[in-house]
Design a protein around this motif. Structure first.
Motif, mmCIF file in Angstrom:
data_model
loop_
_atom_site.group_PDB
_atom_site.id
_atom_site.type_symbol
_atom_site.label_atom_id
_atom_site.label_comp_id
_atom_site.label_asym_id
_atom_site.label_seq_id
_atom_site.Cartn_x
_atom_site.Cartn_y
_atom_site.Cartn_z
ATOM 1 N N ILE A 1 0.849 -1.200 0.000
ATOM 2 C CA ILE A 1 0.000 0.000 0.000
ATOM 3 C C ILE A 1 0.878 1.243 0.000
ATOM 4 N N ARG A 2 1.913 1.236 0.848
ATOM 5 C CA ARG A 2 2.861 2.360 0.880
ATOM 6 C C ARG A 2 3.508 2.567 -0.483
ATOM 7 N N GLN A 3 3.901 1.458 -1.114
ATOM 8 C CA GLN A 3 4.531 1.535 -2.431
ATOM 9 C C GLN A 3 3.567 2.117 -3.468
ATOM 10 N N CYS A 4 2.318 1.694 -3.418
ATOM 11 C CA CYS A 4 1.307 2.231 -4.346
ATOM 12 C C CYS A 4 1.143 3.734 -4.150
ATOM 13 N N ALA A 5 1.113 4.168 -2.891
ATOM 14 C CA ALA A 5 0.984 5.602 -2.618
ATOM 15 C C ALA A 5 2.212 6.350 -3.144
ATOM 16 N N GLN A 6 3.386 5.782 -2.925
ATOM 17 C CA GLN A 6 4.624 6.419 -3.392
ATOM 18 C C GLN A 6 4.675 6.497 -4.920
ATOM 19 N N ASP A 7 4.233 5.426 -5.584
ATOM 20 C CA ASP A 7 4.262 5.377 -7.050
ATOM 21 C C ASP A 7 3.073 6.088 -7.693
ATOM 22 N N GLN A 8 2.181 6.605 -6.868
ATOM 23 C CA GLN A 8 0.961 7.272 -7.330
ATOM 24 C C GLN A 8 0.054 6.340 -8.128
ATOM 25 N N THR A 9 0.024 5.075 -7.706
ATOM 26 C CA THR A 9 -0.888 4.104 -8.306
ATOM 27 C C THR A 9 -2.030 3.757 -7.350
ATOM 28 N N TRP A 10 -1.955 4.246 -6.120
ATOM 29 C CA TRP A 10 -2.940 3.903 -5.096
ATOM 30 C C TRP A 10 -4.361 4.255 -5.531
ATOM 31 N N ALA A 11 -4.569 5.466 -6.045
ATOM 32 C CA ALA A 11 -5.914 5.896 -6.445
ATOM 33 C C ALA A 11 -6.415 5.146 -7.674
ATOM 34 N N ARG A 12 -5.526 4.467 -8.394
ATOM 35 C CA ARG A 12 -5.923 3.684 -9.572
ATOM 36 C C ARG A 12 -6.435 2.296 -9.195
ATOM 37 N N LEU A 13 -6.246 1.906 -7.952
ATOM 38 C CA LEU A 13 -6.794 0.645 -7.458
ATOM 39 C C LEU A 13 -8.247 0.909 -7.079
ATOM 40 N N LYS A 14 -9.171 0.195 -7.708
ATOM 41 C CA LYS A 14 -10.600 0.440 -7.511
ATOM 42 C C LYS A 14 -11.328 -0.896 -7.422
ATOM 43 N N VAL A 15 -12.594 -0.820 -7.049
ATOM 44 C CA VAL A 15 -13.457 -1.994 -7.156
ATOM 45 C C VAL A 15 -14.559 -1.679 -8.159
#
Length: 195
Positions: free
Chosen positions: A125-139
């Motif tokens: 999750i931290r890595q996703c936030a750092q890579d700016q991919t976190w908001a692209r994870l959706k349901v």
């Protein structure tokens, strides 16, 4: 999009959320051994690790909290109770920051197998936030689906796990509802009834 194009941290979080498939009510993590096997397949813990019912309950709480957060990423209201439970569950996974290996990442502060595995999910999750991919994870936007996916679209406006499956289903239902609505509102032809 091929799975190889999905960043590894995103894939780990997405696949963890997808251990339960709401559309068919299929639970992959039915026992502590199944949880262990899931983590071991991803090389997060050794295959001979023993996990208990409390570890399974913690993992499922984190998973469902993440699903609620990803629902928020898709533009819906996230269930505040699920998010609060997620925060409580994450507090049960103590992590520490380490700079070993070339950059900051999170490791379990507790040496239990479940903590080590879940700390790697937290670090993803931290890595996703750092890579700016976190908001692209959706349901998925389809109420009965809620499958997690990675939105690689340029404008990040994707709404369904699959356009061919759920997207098509939702669009067909909306079109049918609109046609039915127009039929109900259309004036009827023919003479007015006599009094």
């Amino acid at each position: 999009m091929s799975d190889e194009a999905v960043p590894p941290a995103v894939r780990l979080v997405r696949d963890f959320v997808n251990t339960y498939e709401p559309q068919v009510d299929e639970e992959s993590l039915t026992t502590p051994d199944r949880l262990r096997d899931w983590f071991a397949e991803r090389q997060l813990i050794p295959t001979d690790t023993r996990l208990g019912p409390a570890d399974l309950a913690l993992a499922v709480t984190i998973r469902e909290g993440l699903r609620a957060v990803l629902l928020g990423h898709a533009g819906h209201r996230a269930d505040p109770t699920a998010v609060a439970r997620l925060d409580e569950a994450l507090a049960a996974v103590p992590v520490r920051v380490t700079l070993a290996g070339g950059g900051p990442h999170l490791h379990a502060a507790d040496d239990t197998a479940a903590a080590r595995a879940l700390a790697q999910v937290v670090d993803a999750i931290r890595q996703c936030a750092q890579d700016q991919t976190w908001a692209r994870l959706k349901v998925c936007d389809r109420d009965t689906c809620r499958w997690a996916y990675y939105d690689a679209s340029r404008n990040q406006a994707r709404r369904w796990c699959s356009m061919a499956g759920c997207g098509n289903y939702v669009k067909m239902r909306r079109a049918y509802a609109a046609r039915s609505d127009r039929r109900r509102q259309a004036p009827t032809d023919g003479p007015a009834p006599a009094n």
